[in-house]
Design a protein around this motif. Structure first.
Motif, PDB file in Angstrom:
ATOM      1  N   GLY A 157       5.953  33.220  11.763  1.00  0.00           N
ATOM      2  CA  GLY A 157       4.831  32.398  12.200  1.00  0.00           C
ATOM      3  C   GLY A 157       5.254  31.121  12.896  1.00  0.00           C
ATOM      4  O   GLY A 157       4.459  30.202  13.069  1.00  0.00           O
ATOM      5  N   ARG A 158       6.567  31.016  13.260  1.00  0.00           N
ATOM      6  CA  ARG A 158       7.027  29.852  14.023  1.00  0.00           C
ATOM      7  C   ARG A 158       6.484  29.910  15.449  1.00  0.00           C
ATOM      8  O   ARG A 158       6.263  30.978  15.990  1.00  0.00           O
ATOM      9  CB  ARG A 158       8.560  29.874  14.094  1.00  0.00           C
ATOM     10  N   ARG A 159       6.268  28.744  16.042  1.00  0.00           N
ATOM     11  CA  ARG A 159       5.917  28.685  17.451  1.00  0.00           C
ATOM     12  C   ARG A 159       6.949  27.871  18.187  1.00  0.00           C
ATOM     13  O   ARG A 159       7.154  26.713  17.800  1.00  0.00           O
ATOM     14  CB  ARG A 159       4.538  28.017  17.634  1.00  0.00           C
ATOM     15  N   PRO A 160       7.645  28.398  19.202  1.00  0.00           N
ATOM     16  CA  PRO A 160       7.537  29.774  19.688  1.00  0.00           C
ATOM     17  C   PRO A 160       8.140  30.745  18.682  1.00  0.00           C
ATOM     18  O   PRO A 160       9.068  30.372  17.972  1.00  0.00           O
ATOM     19  CB  PRO A 160       8.369  29.744  20.977  1.00  0.00           C
ATOM     20  N   PRO A 161       7.616  31.989  18.610  1.00  0.00           N
ATOM     21  CA  PRO A 161       8.103  32.940  17.613  1.00  0.00           C
ATOM     22  C   PRO A 161       9.581  33.259  17.821  1.00  0.00           C
ATOM     23  O   PRO A 161      10.056  33.328  18.962  1.00  0.00           O
ATOM     24  CB  PRO A 161       7.227  34.171  17.821  1.00  0.00           C
ATOM     25  N   LEU A 162      10.324  33.401  16.715  1.00  0.00           N
ATOM     26  CA  LEU A 162      11.736  33.740  16.790  1.00  0.00           C
ATOM     27  C   LEU A 162      11.879  35.254  16.711  1.00  0.00           C
ATOM     28  O   LEU A 162      11.134  35.910  15.987  1.00  0.00           O
ATOM     29  CB  LEU A 162      12.498  33.107  15.625  1.00  0.00           C
ATOM     30  N   SER A 163      12.841  35.781  17.444  1.00  0.00           N
ATOM     31  CA  SER A 163      13.076  37.224  17.370  1.00  0.00           C
ATOM     32  C   SER A 163      13.822  37.536  16.082  1.00  0.00           C
ATOM     33  O   SER A 163      14.436  36.657  15.468  1.00  0.00           O
ATOM     34  CB  SER A 163      13.902  37.689  18.564  1.00  0.00           C
ATOM     35  N   GLU A 164      13.764  38.797  15.692  1.00  0.00           N
ATOM     36  CA  GLU A 164      14.440  39.244  14.465  1.00  0.00           C
ATOM     37  C   GLU A 164      15.920  38.863  14.491  1.00  0.00           C
ATOM     38  O   GLU A 164      16.477  38.410  13.504  1.00  0.00           O
ATOM     39  CB  GLU A 164      14.276  40.767  14.344  1.00  0.00           C
ATOM     40  N   ASP A 165      16.547  39.042  15.672  1.00  0.00           N
ATOM     41  CA  ASP A 165      17.975  38.741  15.818  1.00  0.00           C
ATOM     42  C   ASP A 165      18.272  37.273  15.571  1.00  0.00           C
ATOM     43  O   ASP A 165      19.230  36.919  14.881  1.00  0.00           O
ATOM     44  CB  ASP A 165      18.453  39.100  17.238  1.00  0.00           C
ATOM     45  N   GLN A 166      17.410  36.412  16.167  1.00  0.00           N
ATOM     46  CA  GLN A 166      17.618  34.966  15.996  1.00  0.00           C
ATOM     47  C   GLN A 166      17.525  34.580  14.521  1.00  0.00           C
ATOM     48  O   GLN A 166      18.357  33.829  14.007  1.00  0.00           O
ATOM     49  CB  GLN A 166      16.563  34.194  16.790  1.00  0.00           C
ATOM     50  N   ILE A 167      16.486  35.120  13.841  1.00  0.00           N
ATOM     51  CA  ILE A 167      16.327  34.803  12.417  1.00  0.00           C
ATOM     52  C   ILE A 167      17.555  35.263  11.651  1.00  0.00           C
ATOM     53  O   ILE A 167      18.112  34.525  10.826  1.00  0.00           O
ATOM     54  CB  ILE A 167      15.055  35.476  11.847  1.00  0.00           C
ATOM     55  N   ASP A 168      18.003  36.504  11.932  1.00  0.00           N
ATOM     56  CA  ASP A 168      19.188  37.030  11.256  1.00  0.00           C
ATOM     57  C   ASP A 168      20.378  36.098  11.437  1.00  0.00           C
ATOM     58  O   ASP A 168      21.132  35.850  10.504  1.00  0.00           O
ATOM     59  CB  ASP A 168      19.547  38.422  11.803  1.00  0.00           C
ATOM     60  N   ARG A 169      20.531  35.606  12.692  1.00  0.00           N
ATOM     61  CA  ARG A 169      21.695  34.771  12.966  1.00  0.00           C
ATOM     62  C   ARG A 169      21.638  33.464  12.148  1.00  0.00           C
ATOM     63  O   ARG A 169      22.621  33.044  11.566  1.00  0.00           O
ATOM     64  CB  ARG A 169      21.793  34.476  14.472  1.00  0.00           C
ATOM     65  N   ILE A 170      20.432  32.847  12.130  1.00  0.00           N
ATOM     66  CA  ILE A 170      20.298  31.605  11.349  1.00  0.00           C
ATOM     67  C   ILE A 170      20.594  31.863   9.874  1.00  0.00           C
ATOM     68  O   ILE A 170      21.370  31.150   9.235  1.00  0.00           O
ATOM     69  CB  ILE A 170      18.869  31.026  11.482  1.00  0.00           C
ATOM     70  N   LEU A 171      19.964  32.930   9.337  1.00  0.00           N
ATOM     71  CA  LEU A 171      20.140  33.211   7.912  1.00  0.00           C
ATOM     72  C   LEU A 171      21.585  33.564   7.605  1.00  0.00           C
ATOM     73  O   LEU A 171      22.134  33.158   6.578  1.00  0.00           O
ATOM     74  CB  LEU A 171      19.212  34.350   7.480  1.00  0.00           C
ATOM     75  N   ASP A 172      22.232  34.327   8.522  1.00  0.00           N
ATOM     76  CA  ASP A 172      23.632  34.701   8.313  1.00  0.00           C
ATOM     77  C   ASP A 172      24.520  33.470   8.195  1.00  0.00           C
ATOM     78  O   ASP A 172      25.423  33.413   7.358  1.00  0.00           O
ATOM     79  CB  ASP A 172      24.130  35.564   9.481  1.00  0.00           C
ATOM     80  N   SER A 173      24.242  32.469   9.054  1.00  0.00           N
ATOM     81  CA  SER A 173      25.126  31.303   9.060  1.00  0.00           C
ATOM     82  C   SER A 173      25.014  30.521   7.751  1.00  0.00           C
ATOM     83  O   SER A 173      25.906  29.755   7.413  1.00  0.00           O
ATOM     84  CB  SER A 173      24.795  30.398  10.250  1.00  0.00           C
ATOM     85  N   HIS A 174      23.908  30.700   7.006  1.00  0.00           N
ATOM     86  CA  HIS A 174      23.788  30.011   5.722  1.00  0.00           C
ATOM     87  C   HIS A 174      23.977  30.962   4.551  1.00  0.00           C
ATOM     88  O   HIS A 174      23.650  30.616   3.416  1.00  0.00           O
ATOM     89  CB  HIS A 174      22.416  29.325   5.611  1.00  0.00           C
ATOM     90  N   ASN A 175      24.424  32.188   4.819  1.00  0.00           N
ATOM     91  CA  ASN A 175      24.641  33.174   3.754  1.00  0.00           C
ATOM     92  C   ASN A 175      23.348  33.465   2.997  1.00  0.00           C
ATOM     93  O   ASN A 175      23.325  33.583   1.771  1.00  0.00           O
ATOM     94  CB  ASN A 175      25.723  32.685   2.789  1.00  0.00           C
ATOM     95  N   LEU A 176      22.216  33.553   3.724  1.00  0.00           N
ATOM     96  CA  LEU A 176      20.930  33.767   3.064  1.00  0.00           C
ATOM     97  C   LEU A 176      20.234  35.023   3.583  1.00  0.00           C
ATOM     98  O   LEU A 176      19.062  35.248   3.271  1.00  0.00           O
ATOM     99  CB  LEU A 176      20.011  32.562   3.308  1.00  0.00           C
TER     100      LEU A 176
END
Lengths: 351, 309
Positions: free
Chosen positions: A64-83
């Protein structure tokens, strides 16, 4: 561990304990207890890690972010924090545990803040709030308990008991908000701000004025913690002292010529203090839990407020760090209880 | 604690009659406890307040002009008046209706948790003491493990996830409270299990579980009554704390804790939103604590707090 042992060494100890130190019995005993508690802390922390992963969902922060983040972008952010919940929980756990053991790094929040950084300053804010209140409520509880017990069933005792039942059962939230209301009324009637109802210090105050400023912020939350916390100690101290006042050895002390208050202070009080000290030490973790509400209401950014923030922001690593802190406080309380018993009770031999 | 001690009364009466003394009327156990309880004025006051609160929660809704779900958009954040007796909140919801409903919610959760805690603690604690052996060791191990688990944190995690469903919150509260009283029950039950009537029942061939429920549990009844009343206080306090920080009962449902949580933000500009739910909550916990205190004195044969009987 080092801190505790150093504390034992530095302080002037009763002769009996010094004697133990010479035999190193006390040290051995302490080390054994510390080992047991360390294991408990590790288990509790790991359990919380898996539970937090089950119930918190950092991914939902990015939906629900604006602009919406793609699945890949979210994965990358979460990966960098081990989440990233798409990575196996075991591999995430391994990374998390390895970082703590090797680098003492407790991970990051979903927004990338270091948990270490948050905890290291919040712990001191919590201690600042809790330590003063802890000392006042313990001393007040014991003093009122002794006062009430030596006047059993008289008016002072009845009033004391009634006040204890009421204050013990006033919800912390009600007490805190009630005191906020009173303080605001007082500030208005005096015309300037005597008590601060939010925050732990003002940003623009420096130098010696800091002390007064801190006190102005500290008064109200301390009153709340003491008001809702002293009665437990008071009631226990009263009933235990009553058990001891009629004992033979106290009557013996009176017969030797001690006044009633001397007999109570030197003989009955000492015996009845042992269980009180145990309860007081064991109430330390509850003190920090109670501070969750107090910190939220008075807007202190301590560990209690961190607990609420981390859960509502799906900050898994932060939640686990608060759990570890809680377990550490439980262990600290239990060890202090052991030390108190050794110091007060001549019958206890630690081997 | 020892309910059986009072059986002695009937023997006294028989002896008194045989000795030609004036006949003393035998006081039944219940009448004795009632008399001892009624003599304790604060406890009776607590009971009266508690009954009034229960009546208010059950019947107060009948008197309400508004429903707690229907906001009155013409009266936003209005103080108490003839139309809205307790005032309204920011969205125009009638605070009287909300307080009645919140009290109901808090009471239901508290009574469910306290009853569940008492039953579970009685069965686990007493059966662990009676069956001994591996069963007792495992039960105690589970209890001790649960004591070190960070329970308030787990409670917050689970109930936050449940989205404010009160039944799930009540179940979680039950899961983190039952083991403390279970430990106490066990301590008391290990002395009851050595009594002659337990041995007699065993030699008569009564099944183990029946001995626990028929012979051991009734003899720790006074402890259980107090566990229940104090359990109500504890559950109310935990539930309100949880709802206050936003992890418990959530909108559209309300409890006293969530009401106080909403009132906290506007405490200086609209204090009535704090006064009424906080008043109801404090009356509830304090009255229940007074009842527990009175029960403890009434059920404890050695207590001299209220005179002799």
């Amino acid at each position: 561990m080092h801190i505790l042992l150093a504390a034992v060494r530095r302080h002037r100890l009763p002769a009996r304990m010094r004697h133990f130190r010479e035999n190193a019995t006390l040290l051995k005993f302490l080390l054994r207890r510390l080992g047991g508690w360390l294991l408990m802390i590790v288990i509790a922390t790991n359990l919380t890690y898996f539970l937090a992963n089950m119930f918190l969902d950092p991914r939902s922060n990015y939906i629900g972010r604006r602009p919406p983040l793609s699945e890949d972008q979210i994965d990358r952010i979460l990966d960098s924090h081990n989440l990233n919940d798409h990575v196996s929980i075991w591999s995430r756990w391994w990374t998390w545990a390895k970082d703590i053991v090797l680098h003492w790094n407790w991970g990051q929040s979903p927004t990338g803040d270091s948990v270490n950084g948050q905890v290291s300053y919040r712990v001191w804010i919590s201690f600042e709030l809790v330590i003063g209140a802890f000392i006042i409520m313990t001393v007040l509880g014991i003093a009122l308990g002794v006062y009430a017990a030596s006047r059993q069933y008289k008016l002072a005792d009845r009033v004391n008991q009634a006040a204890s039942i009421v204050t013990l059962n006033i919800p912390v939230v009600v007490a805190a908000l009630g005191i906020v209301l009173l303080a605001v009324k007082f500030n208005q009637s005096v015309g300037h701000r005597v008590f601060y109802v939010t925050g732990s210090r003002s940003a623009d105050v420096t130098g010696f004025a800091r002390i007064g400023d801190t006190a102005q912020h500290l008064v109200l939350p301390t009153i709340v913690l003491v008001l809702t916390g002293y009665a437990g100690t008071q009631m226990l101290q009263r009933s235990l002292l009553l058990d001891n006042i009629s004992a033979d050895y106290v009557r013996m002390a009176r017969a030797k010529g001690l006044t009633k208050s001397q007999a109570i202070r030197r003989h009955a009080l000492r015996t009845s203090l042992i269980p009180v000290a145990t309860q007081v030490a064991f109430s330390i973790p509850a003190l920090f839990t109670g501070a969750v509400l107090t910190e939220s209401i008075f807007n202190w950014r301590g560990m209690g407020a961190y607990f609420v923030e981390t859960i509502s922001k799906n900050d898994i690593h932060g939640v686990v760090a608060t759990a570890a802190f809680g377990a550490l406080m439980t262990a600290l309380g239990a060890i202090l209880a052991d030390l108190a018993v050794v110091a007060l009770d001549p019958r206890v031999r630690v081997n | 604690m020892a309910l059986t001690e009072y059986e002695g009364d009937s023997v006294d009466t028989v002896e008194a009659v045989e000795a030609g003394l004036p006949r003393r009327k035998r006081v039944s156990r219940r009448a004795l406890y009632t008399r001892r309880f009624m003599r304790n004025r604060p406890a009776v006051g607590g009971l009266v307040i508690f009954l009034i609160l229960v009546l208010f929660a059950l019947l107060g809704g009948q008197l309400a002009k508004y429903n707690y779900l229907d906001p009155d958009f013409l009266a936003l954040t209005k103080g108490p008046n003839g139309d809205h007796w307790f005032g309204t909140d920011q969205s125009g919801t009638d605070l009287y209706a909300e307080t009645v409903h919140g009290l109901q919610r808090s009471l239901i959760i508290a009574i469910f948790v306290a009853a569940g805690t008492t039953i579970l603690a009685a069965i686990v604690g007493a059966s662990a003491a009676y069956f001994r052996g591996a069963y007792e060791r495992i039960a105690l191990m589970v209890i001790h493990f649960l004591m070190v688990v960070p329970s308030f944190l787990i409670l917050s995690l689970v109930s936050n996830k449940s989205g404010g469903n009160w039944a799930i919150i009540a179940l979680c509260l039950l899961a983190i409270t039952w083991f403390y009283p279970a430990r106490t029950v066990w301590t008391l039950a290990i002395s009851v299990r050595e009594r002659e009537y337990v041995t007699a029942a065993r030699y008569m061939g009564v099944r183990g579980f029946s001995i626990v429920t028929r012979h051991i549990v009734p003899n720790i009844g006074s402890l259980l009554v107090i566990t229940f009343t104090l359990g109500v206080v504890g559950a109310v306090l935990s539930e309100t704390a949880l709802s206050f920080i936003g992890f418990g009962v959530k909108a559209p449902d309300v409890s006293l804790g969530s009401l106080i949580g909403t009132g906290a933000d506007t405490i200086t500009s609209a204090p009535w939103m704090f006064y009424f739910p906080a008043g109801a909550l404090t009356l509830l916990t304090v009255s229940m604590a007074l009842i527990a205190d009175g029960l403890r004195d009434a059920l404890d044969p050695t207590s001299a707090a209220g005179g002799r009987a």
